[in-house]
Scaffold this motif. Structure first.
Motif, mmCIF file in Angstrom:
data_model
loop_
_atom_site.group_PDB
_atom_site.id
_atom_site.type_symbol
_atom_site.label_atom_id
_atom_site.label_comp_id
_atom_site.label_asym_id
_atom_site.label_seq_id
_atom_site.Cartn_x
_atom_site.Cartn_y
_atom_site.Cartn_z
ATOM 1 N N PHE A 77 62.179 102.374 10.093
ATOM 2 C CA PHE A 77 61.974 101.310 9.102
ATOM 3 C C PHE A 77 63.000 101.448 7.992
ATOM 4 O O PHE A 77 63.713 102.460 7.891
ATOM 5 C CB PHE A 77 60.552 101.375 8.531
ATOM 6 C CG PHE A 77 60.333 102.476 7.532
ATOM 7 C CD1 PHE A 77 60.343 102.224 6.161
ATOM 8 C CD2 PHE A 77 60.123 103.787 7.960
ATOM 9 C CE1 PHE A 77 60.151 103.242 5.244
ATOM 10 C CE2 PHE A 77 59.923 104.813 7.041
ATOM 11 C CZ PHE A 77 59.931 104.549 5.687
ATOM 12 N N ILE A 79 59.725 95.643 3.298
ATOM 13 C CA ILE A 79 59.940 96.590 4.401
ATOM 14 C C ILE A 79 60.316 95.825 5.649
ATOM 15 O O ILE A 79 59.717 94.781 5.962
ATOM 16 C CB ILE A 79 58.675 97.440 4.669
ATOM 17 C CG1 ILE A 79 58.505 98.519 3.594
ATOM 18 C CG2 ILE A 79 58.736 98.098 6.040
ATOM 19 C CD1 ILE A 79 57.274 99.384 3.765
ATOM 20 N N PHE A 133 60.781 96.808 9.762
ATOM 21 C CA PHE A 133 60.606 97.898 10.718
ATOM 22 C C PHE A 133 61.031 97.451 12.116
ATOM 23 O O PHE A 133 61.156 96.249 12.393
ATOM 24 C CB PHE A 133 59.169 98.434 10.717
ATOM 25 C CG PHE A 133 58.094 97.407 10.977
ATOM 26 C CD1 PHE A 133 57.714 97.066 12.270
ATOM 27 C CD2 PHE A 133 57.449 96.795 9.908
ATOM 28 C CE1 PHE A 133 56.705 96.138 12.508
ATOM 29 C CE2 PHE A 133 56.446 95.847 10.128
ATOM 30 C CZ PHE A 133 56.075 95.513 11.434
ATOM 31 N N GLU A 134 61.268 98.409 12.967
ATOM 32 C CA GLU A 134 61.723 98.144 14.329
ATOM 33 C C GLU A 134 60.745 97.247 15.072
ATOM 34 O O GLU A 134 59.529 97.306 14.833
ATOM 35 C CB GLU A 134 61.845 99.468 15.102
ATOM 36 C CG GLU A 134 63.234 100.009 15.183
ATOM 37 C CD GLU A 134 63.299 101.235 16.081
ATOM 38 O OE1 GLU A 134 64.355 101.428 16.712
ATOM 39 O OE2 GLU A 134 62.319 101.994 16.148
ATOM 40 N N THR A 175 51.106 98.747 13.701
ATOM 41 C CA THR A 175 52.331 99.238 13.060
ATOM 42 C C THR A 175 52.456 98.683 11.651
ATOM 43 O O THR A 175 52.792 99.402 10.703
ATOM 44 C CB THR A 175 53.558 98.837 13.898
ATOM 45 O OG1 THR A 175 53.402 99.334 15.232
ATOM 46 C CG2 THR A 175 54.837 99.386 13.297
ATOM 47 N N LYS A 176 52.161 97.398 11.537
ATOM 48 C CA LYS A 176 52.261 96.775 10.214
ATOM 49 C C LYS A 176 51.260 97.392 9.247
ATOM 50 O O LYS A 176 51.575 97.619 8.058
ATOM 51 C CB LYS A 176 52.027 95.265 10.334
ATOM 52 C CG LYS A 176 52.236 94.505 9.035
ATOM 53 C CD LYS A 176 52.121 93.005 9.234
ATOM 54 C CE LYS A 176 53.225 92.460 10.115
ATOM 55 N NZ LYS A 176 53.241 90.966 10.114
ATOM 56 N N PHE A 214 52.652 100.573 7.674
ATOM 57 C CA PHE A 214 53.674 100.386 6.641
ATOM 58 C C PHE A 214 53.121 99.723 5.387
ATOM 59 O O PHE A 214 53.598 99.979 4.278
ATOM 60 C CB PHE A 214 54.858 99.605 7.209
ATOM 61 C CG PHE A 214 55.684 100.413 8.162
ATOM 62 C CD1 PHE A 214 56.368 101.539 7.730
ATOM 63 C CD2 PHE A 214 55.765 100.074 9.503
ATOM 64 C CE1 PHE A 214 57.123 102.309 8.600
ATOM 65 C CE2 PHE A 214 56.519 100.826 10.393
ATOM 66 C CZ PHE A 214 57.201 101.949 9.939
ATOM 67 N N CYS A 237 56.205 92.559 4.670
ATOM 68 C CA CYS A 237 56.260 93.788 5.473
ATOM 69 C C CYS A 237 56.291 93.341 6.927
ATOM 70 O O CYS A 237 55.242 93.128 7.548
ATOM 71 C CB CYS A 237 55.055 94.681 5.175
ATOM 72 S SG CYS A 237 55.042 96.227 6.097
ATOM 73 N N SER A 277 58.428 92.976 10.968
ATOM 74 C CA SER A 277 59.348 93.548 11.958
ATOM 75 C C SER A 277 60.706 92.861 11.838
ATOM 76 O O SER A 277 60.840 91.817 11.182
ATOM 77 C CB SER A 277 58.790 93.355 13.366
ATOM 78 O OG SER A 277 58.841 91.971 13.721
#
Length: 642
Positions: free
Chosen positions: A368, A391, A393-394, A404-405, A408, A439, A441
């Motif tokens: 991230f 943010i 992130f991958e 995943t979210k 973060f 936030c 991807s």
């Protein structure tokens, strides 16, 4: 034919600061002009009120006492100089008569360094000058004064040197650690290493009958044990550094700092009488100097990296504000101020993220990047304003996206809370990484930017003005690089999007009203105040963004730097762009100055509090804003929008 005497002098000087900062050519030039002086014991080199000599001095062999008369009474020693120490700097720095006496304590050989030869070197090398000023403060007991710096450097040099200016409260005694961990010389290295690990310390002093005989640090273990030079069972005396350098307990910050530099060591032992022959009572480390001299940029950076709690960062951040006040007061160029304060702010954000990550049991599920937005992303956030961050992130499979979210967002909540504790207010519009909207991807961010660019309404343009100025503060830069490239791909040749961006630049016309009066707020909390951000800073910032974006230039976010780049790209508009660069820096400095003065963001200015000179400077800035708005109106054919 080689001058062998000069070569021998150079071989000696190169091992002592500040001569170790000179080039080989400079060192030989100085050494060839050195006067070698021999003195018997108790001989006066210069006396109180003597006219300054045309040279300053370095002790080659022997010892020299520096003495000062106290309240009209007898002289007392304020410092002792031995091999490699510098004294007699007043003629170089202050160009005044001596106020102390220098007298040999034993037979001594002293090198006289000609001031006429050395002054040009000082003017070329700020590190040399700073060391000399610190030495001067240390061995004269005179408080540091900017007056001395001005005398040492020419006026033209001051702007270049000022970024390293220190507020020398250096004459205060250095705080030292009293609870020192010690061990006898015959102790095994393994036991000492275990003690250091157990107590989480970086050094142990080796003592014999309470007398310090050596010191062992992490570096000694790494260089002598880990390399296999000695077995772990070897007695500690075999790897300790000896002899130790000792000072008395009233050692000043400047004296301690110079001693560490001179001997190229990281610790000083504090003994009862300041000699290696008396009882150990404490220890000074580079970290102690860091804590004591907390207003130097490099010192603050080290302190930030070592901070283990938010409250530590808060104290450091308060010192950053003190540093900023000093820079503004001394009228240092804003380019220097911005670079230094931005680096310190970025390091603070990074440390907040590191501390927050340490509080989460799980490691990040994917790579991230933490993005600072708006003024911090442009490296223009000098004061404590509200937070703007996000943010990226991958990409992950759909089944893992929410999980995943959630990770973060939880991280972002911890980070934004820490930043709020430091003084960064929560964003009123919630444009923070803790908001699920910000936030995302990598693919989600791409889709978001694509939508804003394809449908550039007023709200979308506002969001672009915030999110386009992003800068990575922590994490994987490949993610932000990909995102930046995507923005440029989608905006390339998009004339309608650029027209809408240009239109936003014109939303706030030149801040002067009829009869050259300032346009002020007509109602609300700040009625009759001038909104510096809305009516001046935002138009110049928006103009720089749309112009640099139209040239497809990535990785230049700072407004002043954008206009300087534009001056290269469009020579026909060079003068205007350079004027815009100056204006952006002048407005930011003006806002910072008033924010510090009133302990707020500096956004709203009370016009009655401005001097005539300040008003004139602002009006010159407004003229530039009007001219760049005219250029954008013509370039993007915006008459139909007005």
């Amino acid at each position: 034919m080689k001058n062998t005497i000069a070569l021998r002098i150079a071989d000696f000087l190169k091992n002592h600061p500040p001569f170790d900062m000179l080039s080989k050519e400079q060192l030989l030039e100085v050494s060839s002009r050195v006067q070698v002086l021999y003195y018997d014991k108790n001989k006066v080199i210069f006396n109180e009120n003597d006219e300054g000599h045309n040279q300053f001095y370095v002790v080659h062999k022997g010892a020299v006492a520096l003495q000062k008369r106290r309240d009209g009474q007898d002289f007392t020693t304020i410092d002792n100089c031995d091999e490699g120490d510098i004294f007699g700097l007043r003629p170089l720095i202050a160009r005044e008569n001596y106020v102390i006496k220098a007298m040999t304590r034993e037979e001594s050989i002293v090198y006289g360094i000609p001031i006429a030869t050395f002054r040009p070197i000082v003017e070329q090398n700020p590190q040399v000058g700073n060391f000399l000023i610190e030495s001067f403060a240390s061995n004269t007991e005179n408080p540091y004064s900017e007056e001395y710096r001005k005398k040492l450097y020419t006026e033209e040099d001051i702007d270049v040197q000022l970024q390293t200016t220190t507020d020398l409260s250096d004459l205060q005694p250095t705080k030292y650690v009293k609870n020192v961990f010690t061990c006898p010389p015959e102790e095994t290295t393994q036991n000492v290493a275990l003690l250091m690990r157990e107590k989480n310390i970086g050094s142990v002093v080796i003592t014999h009958e309470e007398i310090p005989v050596g010191i062992v640090t992490d570096r000694d273990l790494k260089n002598k044990i880990v390399t296999g030079d000695f077995p772990i069972s070897t007695p500690i005396r075999n790897i300790m550094t000896t002899p130790v350098i000792c000072y008395p307990k009233n050692t000043t910050i400047a004296q301690a700092q110079i001693a560490l530099m001179k001997h190229k060591i990281g610790h000083l032992c504090i003994t009862k009488d300041g000699t290696p022959k008396s009882r150990l009572i404490g220890l000074i480390s580079e970290h102690d100097i860091t804590v004591s001299q907390g207003n130097n940029p490099s010192v603050l950076m080290k302190a930030i990296k070592r901070a283990s709690k938010t409250k530590h960062l808060k104290r450091i951040h308060e010192k950053i504000m003190i540093l900023l006040k000093g820079y503004i007061r001394q009228n240092i160029p804003l380019t220097h101020i911005s670079r230094i304060i931005t680096e310190l702010n970025d390091a603070t954000i990074k440390r907040c993220i590191e501390l927050s990550l340490a509080k989460i049991p799980e490691t990040p599920p994917v790579k991230f990047a933490w993005m600072s937005l708006g003024s911090q992303g442009r490296k223009e956030q000098l004061l404590h304003t509200d937070q703007d961050n996000a943010i990226v992130f991958e990409n992950v499979v759909d089944e893992r996206l929410e999980e995943t979210k959630a990770y973060f967002i939880a991280l972002a909540q911890k980070v934004t809370k820490r930043l709020n504790t430091l003084g960064y207010e929560y964003c009123p519009a919630d444009m923070m990484a803790s908001n699920p909207k910000w936030c995302l991807s990598l693919d989600e961010w791409k889709a978001q930017f694509t939508k804003w660019i394809a449908e550039p309404g007023d709200d979308e343009i506002l969001l672009c003005s915030i999110f386009f100025d992003f800068d990575i503060s922590y994490g994987d830069s490949t993610l932000t690089d990909i995102l930046g490239k995507h923005i440029f791909e989608k905006t390339a040749q998009n004339t309608y999007f650029f027209a809408m961006l240009g239109k936003s630049v014109l939303q706030n016309p030149s801040p002067l009203g009829f009869f050259r009066q300032f346009l002020v707020e007509q109602n609300g909390e700040y009625k009759d105040f001038f909104d510096l951000k809305k009516r001046a800073i935002t138009p110049i910032t928006d103009a720089g963004r749309v112009l640099i974006l139209s040239h497809q230039i990535q990785h230049i976010n700072n407004t002043a730097e954008r206009f300087e780049k534009l001056a290269e790209l469009e020579p026909e508009n060079k003068q205007l762009y350079l004027s815009c660069s100056y204006t952006s820096k002048a407005l930011l400095k003006f806002r910072t100055k008033h924010g510090l003065m009133h302990n707020d963001s500096g956004r709203y200015i009370e016009l009655s509090a401005l001097s005539k000179e300040e008003k004139m400077k602002l009006k010159r800035c407004f003229k530039t804003i009007r001219e760049i708005q005219e250029l954008i109106k013509i370039r993007y054919k915006l008459t139909s929008f007005i």
